[in-house]
Design a protein around this motif. Structure first.
Motif, short mmCIF file in Angstrom:
data_model
loop_
_atom_site.label_atom_id
_atom_site.label_comp_id
_atom_site.label_asym_id
_atom_site.label_seq_id
_atom_site.Cartn_x
_atom_site.Cartn_y
_atom_site.Cartn_z
N THR A 84 0.82 -1.20 0.00
CA THR A 84 0.00 0.00 0.00
C THR A 84 0.87 1.26 0.00
O THR A 84 2.00 1.25 0.45
N ILE A 85 0.27 2.32 -0.51
CA ILE A 85 0.87 3.65 -0.50
C ILE A 85 -0.11 4.59 0.18
O ILE A 85 -1.32 4.55 -0.10
N THR A 86 0.39 5.43 1.07
CA THR A 86 -0.45 6.40 1.75
C THR A 86 0.04 7.80 1.41
O THR A 86 1.23 8.10 1.51
N ALA A 96 -0.76 -0.42 -4.08
CA ALA A 96 0.45 -0.07 -4.82
C ALA A 96 0.50 -0.75 -6.19
O ALA A 96 1.21 -0.29 -7.09
N GLY A 97 -0.25 -1.82 -6.37
CA GLY A 97 -0.20 -2.55 -7.63
C GLY A 97 -0.99 -1.90 -8.74
O GLY A 97 -0.55 -1.88 -9.89
N ASN A 98 -2.17 -1.35 -8.42
CA ASN A 98 -3.02 -0.80 -9.48
C ASN A 98 -3.56 0.60 -9.17
O ASN A 98 -4.39 1.12 -9.90
#
Length: 269
Positions: free
Chosen positions: A173-175, A191-193
């Motif tokens: 994940t990205i925050t 983070a993948g899509n």
């Protein structure tokens, strides 16, 4: 009932109200927040995440029309729980039409929202209400218009600002933390899509103590785009609102109509 439906239309997606003391402590004023959270962060890294925000907006679901059937579970501040089924039709940048059914499949409410107006037919109480589109903001305490509401319903990101002031990457994940004119927006992405998993909105004006959570889950790609079929909504200011939305069916770019006739025997509010 009409207030419940308008709120549902106006937020359609959020969850678990938690305090955001850490954010409110670190970011008490918009003009000083960047200095606090950007300390020690490389500018090229920040440019990368600002670019990601642009990509998120570029990946928004594109459509002309949208139709869906959604099951809505609602719990108000009084602790009472309700369940309704709704049919939603939208014409992009033009109109939202909703028909909500109560027990036994009886139509209880019909709503038509345009760029300028909000119209409601309460079929149980036989009343007709017409207001300006500002009614959405009055009843939800959110800066809503037709365009934002359509994005919320279809699952496009809302209130994400290019002014990214902090970020983190952990596992898958990205925050991102961005600050706009209305909200501090803490967005969690796959983070993948780059699909949205969670939006945490806190009012820039902390004196209002307005907060909202939008959780997106159970994504599927059956129509050529990622669509969150399950959303959980929670909004708090003076009272708390909790909603779960379960999209059972949805289609893009089909022919739509917005039937909305006012019976002569209805009282006008």
């Amino acid at each position: 009932m009409h207030r419940l439906l308008i709120i549902i239309l106006s937020i359609v997606l959020i969850a678990s109200c938690r305090s955001t003391k850490k954010i409110q402590t670190a970011i008490s004023k918009k003009d000083t927040s960047a200095k606090v959270v950007l300390q020690g962060v490389r500018e090229d890294s920040m440019q990368y995440f600002r670019k990601m925000v642009s990509e998120i907006n570029a990946n928004r679901i594109q459509y002309n029309t949208f139709t869906s059937k959604v099951n809505i579970d609602y719990e108000g501040s009084d602790g009472k729980k309700y369940n309704i089924n709704a049919n939603i039709r939208m014409y992009r940048d033009s109109a939202i039409w909703i028909s909500a059914n109560a027990l036994l499949g009886i139509e209880a409410m019909r709503v038509l929202i345009t760029k300028d107006s909000v119209k409601l037919l309460n079929k149980l109480e036989k009343t007709y209400t017409a207001r300006s589109v500002d009614y959405l903001q009055e009843i939800t305490s959110l800066p809503l218009d037709l365009f934002t509401l359509q994005d919320i319903i279809i699952g496009n990101p809302v209130y994400i600002d290019p002014n990214v002031v902090a970020f983190s990457k952990k596992n898958n994940t990205i925050t991102l933390l961005s600050i706009g004119n209305w909200f501090k927006n803490l967005a969690t992405l796959d983070a993948g899509n780059n699909s949205l998993l969670h939006l945490k909105l806190d009012d820039v004006n902390i004196a209002r103590n307005r907060t909202a959570d939008l959780n997106y889950s159970e994504y599927e790609n059956k129509k050529g785009f990622l669509f969150s079929t399950k959303r959980r909504v929670s909004v708090t200011e003076k009272t708390r609102l909790d909603i779960i939305l379960d999209f059972k069916q949805y289609e893009l770019n089909e022919q739509v109509s917005f039937p909305f006739s006012i019976p002569k025997n209805y009282d006008r509010n």
